[in-house]
Scaffold this motif. Structure first.
Motif, PDB file in Angstrom:
ATOM      1  N   SER A 280       0.836  -1.202   0.000  1.00  0.00           N
ATOM      2  CA  SER A 280       0.000   0.000   0.000  1.00  0.00           C
ATOM      3  C   SER A 280       0.872   1.255   0.000  1.00  0.00           C
ATOM      4  CB  SER A 280      -0.944   0.000   1.207  1.00  0.00           C
ATOM      5  OG  SER A 280      -0.218   0.130   2.423  1.00  0.00           O
ATOM      6  N   LEU A 281       2.042   1.176   0.642  1.00  0.00           N
ATOM      7  CA  LEU A 281       2.984   2.299   0.596  1.00  0.00           C
ATOM      8  C   LEU A 281       3.507   2.492  -0.826  1.00  0.00           C
ATOM      9  CD1 LEU A 281       5.099   1.651   3.840  1.00  0.00           C
ATOM     10  CD2 LEU A 281       3.223   3.259   3.538  1.00  0.00           C
ATOM     11  N   VAL A 282       3.761   1.361  -1.497  1.00  0.00           N
ATOM     12  CA  VAL A 282       4.223   1.427  -2.887  1.00  0.00           C
ATOM     13  C   VAL A 282       3.162   2.071  -3.765  1.00  0.00           C
ATOM     14  CG1 VAL A 282       4.842   0.027  -4.896  1.00  0.00           C
ATOM     15  CG2 VAL A 282       5.761  -0.559  -2.647  1.00  0.00           C
ATOM     16  N   GLU A 283       1.919   1.664  -3.562  1.00  0.00           N
ATOM     17  CA  GLU A 283       0.832   2.226  -4.363  1.00  0.00           C
ATOM     18  C   GLU A 283       0.644   3.701  -4.056  1.00  0.00           C
ATOM     19  OE1 GLU A 283      -2.025   2.354  -7.220  1.00  0.00           O
ATOM     20  OE2 GLU A 283      -0.572   0.773  -6.760  1.00  0.00           O
ATOM     21  N   ARG A 284       0.767   4.075  -2.786  1.00  0.00           N
ATOM     22  CA  ARG A 284       0.654   5.486  -2.418  1.00  0.00           C
ATOM     23  C   ARG A 284       1.752   6.299  -3.090  1.00  0.00           C
ATOM     24  NH1 ARG A 284       2.621   7.426   3.368  1.00  0.00           N
ATOM     25  NH2 ARG A 284       4.559   7.061   2.227  1.00  0.00           N
ATOM     26  N   GLU A 285       2.969   5.729  -3.088  1.00  0.00           N
ATOM     27  CA  GLU A 285       4.087   6.414  -3.728  1.00  0.00           C
ATOM     28  C   GLU A 285       3.864   6.556  -5.229  1.00  0.00           C
ATOM     29  OE1 GLU A 285       7.724   8.420  -3.753  1.00  0.00           O
ATOM     30  OE2 GLU A 285       6.410   7.803  -2.119  1.00  0.00           O
ATOM     31  N   ARG A 286       3.342   5.518  -5.846  1.00  0.00           N
ATOM     32  CA  ARG A 286       3.085   5.577  -7.288  1.00  0.00           C
ATOM     33  C   ARG A 286       2.053   6.669  -7.611  1.00  0.00           C
ATOM     34  NH1 ARG A 286      -0.226   3.205 -11.222  1.00  0.00           N
ATOM     35  NH2 ARG A 286      -1.466   2.159  -9.628  1.00  0.00           N
ATOM     36  N   ARG A 288       1.448   9.363  -5.860  1.00  0.00           N
ATOM     37  CA  ARG A 288       2.100  10.668  -5.674  1.00  0.00           C
ATOM     38  C   ARG A 288       3.019  10.991  -6.848  1.00  0.00           C
ATOM     39  NH1 ARG A 288       4.023  10.718   0.699  1.00  0.00           N
ATOM     40  NH2 ARG A 288       1.984  11.179   1.614  1.00  0.00           N
ATOM     41  N   LEU A 289       3.767   9.979  -7.302  1.00  0.00           N
ATOM     42  CA  LEU A 289       4.685  10.208  -8.414  1.00  0.00           C
ATOM     43  C   LEU A 289       3.930  10.541  -9.695  1.00  0.00           C
ATOM     44  CD1 LEU A 289       7.358   7.422  -7.813  1.00  0.00           C
ATOM     45  CD2 LEU A 289       7.710   9.885  -7.684  1.00  0.00           C
ATOM     46  N   GLU A 290       2.788   9.935  -9.896  1.00  0.00           N
ATOM     47  CA  GLU A 290       1.997  10.249 -11.084  1.00  0.00           C
ATOM     48  C   GLU A 290       1.532  11.705 -11.049  1.00  0.00           C
ATOM     49  OE1 GLU A 290      -1.019   7.266 -10.973  1.00  0.00           O
ATOM     50  OE2 GLU A 290       0.155   5.816 -12.150  1.00  0.00           O
ATOM     51  N   SER A 398       0.486  24.444  -4.786  1.00  0.00           N
ATOM     52  CA  SER A 398      -0.907  24.126  -5.092  1.00  0.00           C
ATOM     53  C   SER A 398      -1.152  22.625  -5.129  1.00  0.00           C
ATOM     54  CB  SER A 398      -1.312  24.743  -6.433  1.00  0.00           C
ATOM     55  OG  SER A 398      -0.612  24.119  -7.504  1.00  0.00           O
ATOM     56  N   GLU A 399      -0.099  21.845  -5.407  1.00  0.00           N
ATOM     57  CA  GLU A 399      -0.249  20.387  -5.491  1.00  0.00           C
ATOM     58  C   GLU A 399       0.006  19.699  -4.146  1.00  0.00           C
ATOM     59  OE1 GLU A 399      -1.310  18.669  -7.996  1.00  0.00           O
ATOM     60  OE2 GLU A 399      -1.433  20.378  -9.379  1.00  0.00           O
ATOM     61  N   ASP A 400       0.502  20.417  -3.150  1.00  0.00           N
ATOM     62  CA  ASP A 400       0.772  19.842  -1.828  1.00  0.00           C
ATOM     63  C   ASP A 400       1.657  18.600  -1.940  1.00  0.00           C
ATOM     64  OD1 ASP A 400       0.685  19.619   0.929  1.00  0.00           O
ATOM     65  OD2 ASP A 400      -1.123  18.387   0.929  1.00  0.00           O
ATOM     66  N   LEU A 401       2.813  18.778  -2.590  1.00  0.00           N
ATOM     67  CA  LEU A 401       3.722  17.661  -2.822  1.00  0.00           C
ATOM     68  C   LEU A 401       4.561  17.363  -1.579  1.00  0.00           C
ATOM     69  CD1 LEU A 401       5.054  18.613  -6.354  1.00  0.00           C
ATOM     70  CD2 LEU A 401       3.487  16.761  -5.815  1.00  0.00           C
ATOM     71  N   PRO A 402       5.059  16.135  -1.461  1.00  0.00           N
ATOM     72  CA  PRO A 402       5.984  15.822  -0.364  1.00  0.00           C
ATOM     73  C   PRO A 402       7.228  16.702  -0.422  1.00  0.00           C
ATOM     74  CG  PRO A 402       5.191  13.810  -1.403  1.00  0.00           C
ATOM     75  CD  PRO A 402       4.718  14.947  -2.261  1.00  0.00           C
ATOM     76  N   ILE A 565       7.908   5.420 -11.654  1.00  0.00           N
ATOM     77  CA  ILE A 565       6.515   4.977 -11.775  1.00  0.00           C
ATOM     78  C   ILE A 565       6.460   3.609 -12.437  1.00  0.00           C
ATOM     79  CG2 ILE A 565       4.323   5.448 -12.940  1.00  0.00           C
ATOM     80  CD1 ILE A 565       4.898   8.427 -12.584  1.00  0.00           C
ATOM     81  N   THR A 566       7.280   3.421 -13.462  1.00  0.00           N
ATOM     82  CA  THR A 566       7.323   2.120 -14.153  1.00  0.00           C
ATOM     83  C   THR A 566       7.771   1.025 -13.199  1.00  0.00           C
ATOM     84  OG1 THR A 566       7.830   3.223 -16.252  1.00  0.00           O
ATOM     85  CG2 THR A 566       8.321   0.870 -16.098  1.00  0.00           C
TER      86      THR A 566
END
Length: 577
Positions: A280-286, A288-290, A398-402, A565-566
């Protein structure tokens, strides 16, 4: 339920572990990254040792629900006696048949536990673990008990008619990362409903309570819970429990004979659920990266769209600066006068002394090494860079990025570093132009001067000696005639005719010197203007290249994000097989 195979899970965990070990673009903090790495390694280790171990069963419940009596009923003997009470409230009691292997010591290193060895063969091959009452644990003790849950294969949640609605039970369930098909729920002390002689009312009350219990469980995500209504006390006291007492059915479910493959399937199902928390952390990271990748695409497009205004700003600033310069300010100092000869050079030296010469440089004049933009010009470049940075910063916020994403992007558009680099590159650009456009020897100009002065001197000599003397010398150029020619020159030089010729020769030399001096100054001005044009073109290219570098930096970062992402998508695809 169809259980997933082990190999895709192993491959996915190896991919996650490799990704976390490298220098990757991830939003995890250092602590989160270390924890995820440790979790991936632990799961891989558990996956490789999943075969050949006994089944581990844990009993969890609140205070006073009768876990000890249930433990004894399962064993068919009083293995949970007063002497076996846990030494501290946070200790786990592990009941092990005397011939069964113990859990690996490494898996218990951070868990306070106490072992109870028994000889009840009825539960041989199963490790029974009595966990502390979760509603009486301090917060730090709770974390330790939750850490121990990963050692369990089956979890028996024990409650009672008085406790089944306690929120602490469901809170603990929600914190447990295990496969729900390995959860069993026991309503102990259900005999209280049958104290009334009218049995039907007891059944109705028990059924109503079970329905409410099922509703609570489904609310907290347990869709198909297995609930058993039992009385451990009655099961211990009689060999023929009442019809409502589901203890025999429950005991058979827990201690049914399972082969190694079935036990491995149970363990594997739990590992998949535990791994899901990591994935789930991997999916969350993906995800965010998208979002970050989309932002980078927009920023790259915006930077490219700014090029016309960017070029206009640079051209305007360079015009304000370079158009102020005199052409000879950009030539190497001091300007050489070796290209002038004779009277022209004397005139140039004299004009230098007067402060107006072709090679003169005023005290405040600009040396090549000082050819850098003045402050009011550099401020224009800096403001344009800051405007670009402000646009990008606004998009980031505006995107609230890490924070890690912001830091990486900030390095690409670092205004201070870019501005400092721009000053150095401007200097290098001017140096390059100077190296390519050094003054040539101007041999043609020098040849013209030599020719003009020689011809004038020949004419002067012809004027001093009569035509007859030259005819005699040219017909017979001997030493005697040469001496006569020189004597005639000297004689004529001090005559009115000779003095007139000398004056004319001098005036003509001064006239030629002045003409050549003025021509030389025009040549220097032309060379200076050409160098200014070359400098302006070179600096314009450097300024435009600054934007190109920013675009290239964003593009490189965009590719890095896409590669990540890949990688993460491959992990998800492998894990879903």
């Amino acid at each position: 339920m169809t259980l997933k195979s082990t190999q895709p899970l192993k491959t996915s965990l190896e991919q996650v572990s490799a990704l976390l070990e490298g220098e990757t673009l991830l939003s995890f903090s250092g602590r989160e990254k270390a924890a995820a790495q440790a979790r991936a390694r632990t799961l891989l280790n558990e996956l490789t040792t999943i075969e050949g171990h006994s089944l581990t069963v844990g009993l969890l419940g609140g205070t006073g629900v009768g876990k000890s009596s249930l433990m004894n009923a399962l064993a068919g003997a009083e293995i949970a006696t007063v002497s076996h009470r846990r030494p501290h409230t946070d200790h786990v009691l592990i009941y092990r048949f005397e011939d069964d292997p113990m859990l690996p010591e490494a898996s218990l290193v951070n868990i306070p536990w106490h072992e109870v060895i028994h000889s009840s063969s009825r539960i041989k091959g199963v490790l029974l673990c009595d966990l502390p009452d979760f509603d009486s644990l301090a917060q730090d003790h709770r974390e330790r008990v939750l850490g121990f849950l990963k050692q369990l294969d089956l979890l028996i949640w024990v409650t009672s008619p008085e406790k089944y609605a306690d929120s602490s039970l469901y809170e603990f369930i929600s914190l447990t990362a295990k496969a729900h098909q390995n959860f069993y729920f026991v309503l102990n002390k259900s005999d209280i409903f049958f104290d009334d002689p009218v049995a039907n009312k007891g059944h109705e009350a028990l059924t109503a309570m079970v329905d409410r219990f099922l509703t609570h469980l489904r609310t907290y995500g347990i869709q198909d819970p297995l609930v058993y209504t039992v009385s451990a006390k009655e099961a211990m006291e009689t060999n023929r429990p009442a019809s409502w007492n589901q203890f025999p059915m429950f005991r058979h479910q827990i201690f049914q004979e399972r082969n190694a493959k079935q036990i491995a399937a149970i363990k594997r199902a739990n590992l998949h659920v535990e791994a899901d928390a990591l994935f789930s952390l991997v999916e969350r990271e993906r995800t965010r990266l998208e979002a970050f990748h989309k932002l980078l695409v927009d920023i790259e497009t915006d930077l490219k769209a700014q090029r016309p205004s960017w070029n206009e700003t640079g051209a305007h600033a360079l015009d304000l600066w370079l158009d102020r310069l005199r052409p000879r300010d950009v030539l190497p100092q001091p300007i050489e006068t070796d290209h002038l000869i004779g009277p022209g050079r004397v005139l140039s030296l004299f004009m230098n002394l007067l402060g107006k010469g072709a090679g003169h440089r005023e005290p405040d004049g600009m040396r090549f090494s000082d050819l850098t933009p003045p402050e009011e010009i550099t401020v224009r470049f800096q403001r344009r860079l800051e405007r670009g940075e402000d646009r990008i910063t606004g998009r980031i916020l505006s995107e609230d990025l890490p924070v890690s994403y912001r830091d990486r992007l900030s390095k690409v558009v670092d205004v201070k570093r870019t501005h400092d680099d721009l000053g150095e590159r401007f200097f290098d650009g001017v140096a390059l132009v100077s190296g390519k456009s050094r003054s040539s020897g101007m041999w043609g100009f020098r040849t013209v001067q030599y020719t003009a002065y020689v011809l004038l001197f020949v004419i002067f000599l012809l004027a001093l000696v009569g035509e007859n003397r030259w005819d005699i010398f040219l017909k017979d150029p001997g030493m005697g005639h040469m001496a006569g020619l020189i004597a005639s020159m000297v004689q004529t030089l001090f005559s009115p005719k000779g003095l007139a010729a000398l004056l004319t020769y001098t005036l003509l030399n001064l006239f030629l010197g002045l003409r050549f001096y003025r021509q030389y100054t025009r040549i220097l001005d032309r060379k200076g203007r050409k160098r200014i044009r070359l400098i302006k073109a070179a600096l314009s290219d450097i300024w435009n290249e600054t934007l190109s570098r920013m675009v290239q930096g964003v593009g490189t970062l965009k590719k890095e994000v896409q590669d990540r992402i890949t990688d993460l998508s491959q992990i998800t695809e492998t894990q879903n097989k």
